[in-house]
Motif scaffolding. Structure first.
Motif, PDB file in Angstrom:
ATOM      1  N   TYR A 243       0.801  -1.224   0.000  1.00 50.95           N
ATOM      2  CA  TYR A 243       0.000   0.000   0.000  1.00 50.95           C
ATOM      3  C   TYR A 243       0.832   1.272   0.000  1.00 50.95           C
ATOM      4  O   TYR A 243       0.274   2.360  -0.121  1.00 50.95           O
ATOM      5  N   LEU A 244       2.146   1.157   0.112  1.00 52.46           N
ATOM      6  CA  LEU A 244       2.989   2.351   0.096  1.00 52.46           C
ATOM      7  C   LEU A 244       2.993   2.988  -1.290  1.00 52.46           C
ATOM      8  O   LEU A 244       2.551   4.131  -1.472  1.00 52.46           O
ATOM      9  N   LEU A 245       3.485   2.254  -2.281  1.00 53.92           N
ATOM     10  CA  LEU A 245       3.583   2.810  -3.631  1.00 53.92           C
ATOM     11  C   LEU A 245       2.212   3.025  -4.255  1.00 53.92           C
ATOM     12  O   LEU A 245       2.017   3.977  -5.012  1.00 53.92           O
ATOM     13  N   THR A 246       1.257   2.140  -3.958  1.00 53.82           N
ATOM     14  CA  THR A 246      -0.068   2.315  -4.544  1.00 53.82           C
ATOM     15  C   THR A 246      -0.761   3.562  -4.009  1.00 53.82           C
ATOM     16  O   THR A 246      -1.516   4.216  -4.734  1.00 53.82           O
ATOM     17  N   PRO A 270     -10.926   7.976  -7.788  1.00 59.75           N
ATOM     18  CA  PRO A 270     -10.861   7.137  -8.997  1.00 59.75           C
ATOM     19  C   PRO A 270      -9.460   6.598  -9.258  1.00 59.75           C
ATOM     20  O   PRO A 270      -9.305   5.555  -9.894  1.00 59.75           O
ATOM     21  N   GLY A 271      -8.441   7.308  -8.765  1.00 61.50           N
ATOM     22  CA  GLY A 271      -7.075   6.800  -8.924  1.00 61.50           C
ATOM     23  C   GLY A 271      -6.885   5.471  -8.222  1.00 61.50           C
ATOM     24  O   GLY A 271      -6.266   4.540  -8.747  1.00 61.50           O
ATOM     25  N   ALA A 272      -7.453   5.340  -7.019  1.00 57.63           N
ATOM     26  CA  ALA A 272      -7.374   4.084  -6.278  1.00 57.63           C
ATOM     27  C   ALA A 272      -8.137   2.973  -6.994  1.00 57.63           C
ATOM     28  O   ALA A 272      -7.674   1.831  -7.077  1.00 57.63           O
ATOM     29  N   ILE A 273      -9.311   3.300  -7.523  1.00 57.29           N
ATOM     30  CA  ILE A 273     -10.112   2.306  -8.240  1.00 57.29           C
ATOM     31  C   ILE A 273      -9.392   1.862  -9.502  1.00 57.29           C
ATOM     32  O   ILE A 273      -9.392   0.668  -9.856  1.00 57.29           O
ATOM     33  N   LEU A 274      -8.752   2.798 -10.195  1.00 57.74           N
ATOM     34  CA  LEU A 274      -8.030   2.472 -11.419  1.00 57.74           C
ATOM     35  C   LEU A 274      -6.859   1.537 -11.139  1.00 57.74           C
ATOM     36  O   LEU A 274      -6.601   0.591 -11.906  1.00 57.74           O
ATOM     37  N   LEU A 275      -6.155   1.752 -10.050  1.00 58.19           N
ATOM     38  CA  LEU A 275      -5.027   0.889  -9.697  1.00 58.19           C
ATOM     39  C   LEU A 275      -5.487  -0.542  -9.406  1.00 58.19           C
ATOM     40  O   LEU A 275      -4.875  -1.510  -9.857  1.00 58.19           O
ATOM     41  N   VAL A 276      -6.571  -0.677  -8.648  1.00 55.43           N
ATOM     42  CA  VAL A 276      -7.088  -2.002  -8.330  1.00 55.43           C
ATOM     43  C   VAL A 276      -7.577  -2.710  -9.593  1.00 55.43           C
ATOM     44  O   VAL A 276      -7.364  -3.915  -9.780  1.00 55.43           O
ATOM     45  N   THR A 277      -8.219  -1.953 -10.468  1.00 56.55           N
ATOM     46  CA  THR A 277      -8.700  -2.528 -11.726  1.00 56.55           C
ATOM     47  C   THR A 277      -7.541  -3.008 -12.584  1.00 56.55           C
ATOM     48  O   THR A 277      -7.595  -4.094 -13.180  1.00 56.55           O
ATOM     49  N   ALA A 278      -6.479  -2.202 -12.649  1.00 55.98           N
ATOM     50  CA  ALA A 278      -5.301  -2.593 -13.422  1.00 55.98           C
ATOM     51  C   ALA A 278      -4.684  -3.870 -12.873  1.00 55.98           C
ATOM     52  O   ALA A 278      -4.287  -4.771 -13.628  1.00 55.98           O
ATOM     53  N   THR A 279      -4.616  -3.974 -11.547  1.00 58.44           N
ATOM     54  CA  THR A 279      -4.075  -5.178 -10.916  1.00 58.44           C
ATOM     55  C   THR A 279      -4.921  -6.399 -11.258  1.00 58.44           C
ATOM     56  O   THR A 279      -4.398  -7.479 -11.545  1.00 58.44           O
ATOM     57  N   ALA A 280      -6.244  -6.222 -11.245  1.00 62.31           N
ATOM     58  CA  ALA A 280      -7.139  -7.334 -11.566  1.00 62.31           C
ATOM     59  C   ALA A 280      -6.964  -7.787 -13.004  1.00 62.31           C
ATOM     60  O   ALA A 280      -6.964  -8.990 -13.301  1.00 62.31           O
ATOM     61  N   LEU A 281      -6.803  -6.835 -13.916  1.00 63.55           N
ATOM     62  CA  LEU A 281      -6.639  -7.192 -15.324  1.00 63.55           C
ATOM     63  C   LEU A 281      -5.311  -7.899 -15.564  1.00 63.55           C
ATOM     64  O   LEU A 281      -5.226  -8.847 -16.355  1.00 63.55           O
ATOM     65  N   ILE A 282      -4.268  -7.467 -14.876  1.00 60.46           N
ATOM     66  CA  ILE A 282      -2.962  -8.106 -15.029  1.00 60.46           C
ATOM     67  C   ILE A 282      -2.996  -9.522 -14.464  1.00 60.46           C
ATOM     68  O   ILE A 282      -2.368 -10.439 -14.996  1.00 60.46           O
ATOM     69  N   THR A 283      -3.743  -9.719 -13.377  1.00 62.96           N
ATOM     70  CA  THR A 283      -3.858 -11.049 -12.779  1.00 62.96           C
ATOM     71  C   THR A 283      -4.476 -12.041 -13.747  1.00 62.96           C
ATOM     72  O   THR A 283      -4.141 -13.235 -13.744  1.00 62.96           O
ATOM     73  N   VAL A 284      -5.386 -11.558 -14.613  1.00 59.62           N
ATOM     74  CA  VAL A 284      -6.046 -12.435 -15.583  1.00 59.62           C
ATOM     75  C   VAL A 284      -5.037 -13.054 -16.541  1.00 59.62           C
ATOM     76  O   VAL A 284      -5.222 -14.175 -17.021  1.00 59.62           O
ATOM     77  N   GLY A 297       4.033  -1.792 -13.549  1.00 57.02           N
ATOM     78  CA  GLY A 297       4.808  -0.557 -13.615  1.00 57.02           C
ATOM     79  C   GLY A 297       4.670   0.140 -14.948  1.00 57.02           C
ATOM     80  O   GLY A 297       4.529   1.368 -15.018  1.00 57.02           O
ATOM     81  N   THR A 298       4.692  -0.642 -16.039  1.00 55.67           N
ATOM     82  CA  THR A 298       4.530  -0.070 -17.377  1.00 55.67           C
ATOM     83  C   THR A 298       3.163   0.564 -17.543  1.00 55.67           C
ATOM     84  O   THR A 298       3.027   1.656 -18.115  1.00 55.67           O
ATOM     85  N   ILE A 300       1.230   1.772 -15.167  1.00 57.50           N
ATOM     86  CA  ILE A 300       1.148   3.000 -14.372  1.00 57.50           C
ATOM     87  C   ILE A 300       1.807   4.163 -15.109  1.00 57.50           C
ATOM     88  O   ILE A 300       1.276   5.276 -15.169  1.00 57.50           O
ATOM     89  N   LEU A 301       2.974   3.913 -15.706  1.00 56.67           N
ATOM     90  CA  LEU A 301       3.649   4.961 -16.472  1.00 56.67           C
ATOM     91  C   LEU A 301       2.788   5.421 -17.643  1.00 56.67           C
ATOM     92  O   LEU A 301       2.683   6.619 -17.926  1.00 56.67           O
ATOM     93  N   ALA A 302       2.154   4.463 -18.322  1.00 58.74           N
ATOM     94  CA  ALA A 302       1.292   4.812 -19.453  1.00 58.74           C
ATOM     95  C   ALA A 302       0.102   5.647 -18.996  1.00 58.74           C
ATOM     96  O   ALA A 302      -0.265   6.635 -19.642  1.00 58.74           O
ATOM     97  N   LEU A 303      -0.498   5.267 -17.873  1.00 55.31           N
ATOM     98  CA  LEU A 303      -1.641   6.017 -17.367  1.00 55.31           C
ATOM     99  C   LEU A 303      -1.240   7.433 -16.953  1.00 55.31           C
ATOM    100  O   LEU A 303      -1.993   8.388 -17.162  1.00 55.31           O
ATOM    101  N   LEU A 304      -0.052   7.562 -16.389  1.00 52.34           N
ATOM    102  CA  LEU A 304       0.428   8.891 -16.007  1.00 52.34           C
ATOM    103  C   LEU A 304       0.636   9.767 -17.233  1.00 52.34           C
ATOM    104  O   LEU A 304       0.337  10.959 -17.226  1.00 52.34           O
ATOM    105  N   LEU A 305       1.150   9.174 -18.315  1.00 52.71           N
ATOM    106  CA  LEU A 305       1.351   9.924 -19.545  1.00 52.71           C
ATOM    107  C   LEU A 305       0.021  10.349 -20.153  1.00 52.71           C
ATOM    108  O   LEU A 305      -0.131  11.456 -20.648  1.00 52.71           O
ATOM    109  N   VAL A 306      -0.976   9.463 -20.098  1.00 54.75           N
ATOM    110  CA  VAL A 306      -2.289   9.778 -20.625  1.00 54.75           C
ATOM    111  C   VAL A 306      -2.960  10.857 -19.795  1.00 54.75           C
ATOM    112  O   VAL A 306      -3.613  11.760 -20.326  1.00 54.75           O
ATOM    113  N   SER A 307      -2.776  10.768 -18.486  1.00 49.76           N
ATOM    114  CA  SER A 307      -3.448  11.720 -17.598  1.00 49.76           C
ATOM    115  C   SER A 307      -2.930  13.140 -17.792  1.00 49.76           C
ATOM    116  O   SER A 307      -3.647  14.104 -17.563  1.00 49.76           O
TER     117      SER A 307
END
Length: 313
Positions: A243-246, A270-284, A297-298, A300-307
């Motif tokens: 939970y530190l980096l997230t 929504p940032g917290a929800i987006l992180l959890v959603t990304a984790t769920a999709l990667i787990t799939v 990590g990739t 998160i960087l992409a989302l930061l660039l889009v934001s």
């Protein structure tokens, strides 16, 4: 087109739109993703990040970063079962004691930054290192099982079908948004983050506000630790590390400037929800833990660039 442009000028709105887009696409492409039970589970996980990130948002608004939140979560999750008194059938005394310890840790972080002039990032890193060593001595490598009825209720109860963790997050969100946008102290946090020297010359107390934001960060991290303990039914060394980096990523994804002085908790949600959603999709993908970390990590960087961060403005 105007709506798209306004979204890019409003990071919290953009993050919310990204969440909606990801949920819609995933619901149509992944079986069971859009089910109510699954989405409710994602929100329950996001609640923990969101509560930790509430305090993190306040610290970052003032230009600092709290690197001790993960350790505070772990301290709370391990110590609470050990200090809950047997004479308290409700378990509320143990919760109060654990929250007092977490809040006290935050106060010590603030005191070190305010009175000793230690940069917050260094002070909180030193505190996290100290706490990790202390936990190894106290708990060793063994897990601690919780029997506190109030903690179990918080982690497992679903009034009206809504997990209690989500309801707790709603309360925390309302309080933090009120603090930032409807109370004078929120304006002082933003002013100190934007221009510390001018704020100090205007009579704004750096010391007092530094103490407040770090104390609140410790309190919210402790609250998240209690929620994590209730959801997992046990505490162990390292339970708070994810939970530190997230918490930092949720704040930045929500549009709050990492340099301080600009932002809102409305974007962190929504940032917290987006992180959890990304984790769920990667787990799939069912990749190895190493590849999951790389993909996360990739992403998160992409989302930061889009934001669109403040460095490009």
């Amino acid at each position: 087109m105007n709506m798209i442009r306004s979204a890019f000028r409003n990071p919290p709105l953009l993050t919310l739109l990204l969440v909606a887009l990801v949920w819609i696409v995933a619901s149509f492409t992944l079986r069971g993703f859009g089910a109510y039970g699954h989405l409710r589970y994602l929100l329950e996980l996001a609640a923990v990040i969101g509560i930790v990130a509430a305090g993190q948002t306040l610290v970052i608004l003032m230009g600092g970063i709290d690197l001790s939140v993960g350790a505070v979560i772990t301290v709370t999750a391990i110590l609470l079962p050990l200090i809950s008194p047997a004479w308290d059938p409700t378990g509320l005394a143990g919760i109060a004691a654990a929250l007092a310890i977490a809040t006290g840790i935050g106060l010590m972080n603030g005191a070190g930054a305010a009175y000793l002039r230690v940069p917050p990032i260094i002070m909180t890193l030193a505190m996290a290192t100290f706490l990790q060593g202390l936990l190894v001595i106290v708990a060793g490598g063994s897990a601690v099982t919780v029997s506190n009825p109030a903690v179990i209720l918080l982690g497992q109860a679903r009034p009206l079908g809504i997990p209690s963790g989500i309801l707790l997050w709603l309360v925390v969100s309302a309080v933090v948004l009120l603090l930032i946008h409807r109370m004078p102290i929120g304006a002082r946090f933003l002013a100190l983050g934007a221009n510390p020297l001018a704020s100090r010359l205007s009579g704004v107390s750096v010391t007092r506000n530094t103490l407040i934001v770090h104390t609140l960060s410790g309190f919210f991290a402790g609250l998240a630790g209690i929620l994590v303990l209730g959801m997992n039914r046990q505490g162990y060394v390292g339970i708070g590390d994810p939970y530190l980096l997230t918490s930092i990523a949720a704040v930045v994804l929500g549009g709050t400037s990492i340099l301080g002085g600009r932002g809102t908790y409305a974007g962190t949600i929504p940032g917290a929800i987006l992180l959890v959603t990304a984790t769920a999709l990667i787990t799939v993908v069912n990749a190895s833990p190493g590849w999951r970390s790389i993909m996360f990590g990739t992403l998160i960087l992409a989302l930061l660039l889009v934001s669109g961060r403040e460095a490009r403005r």
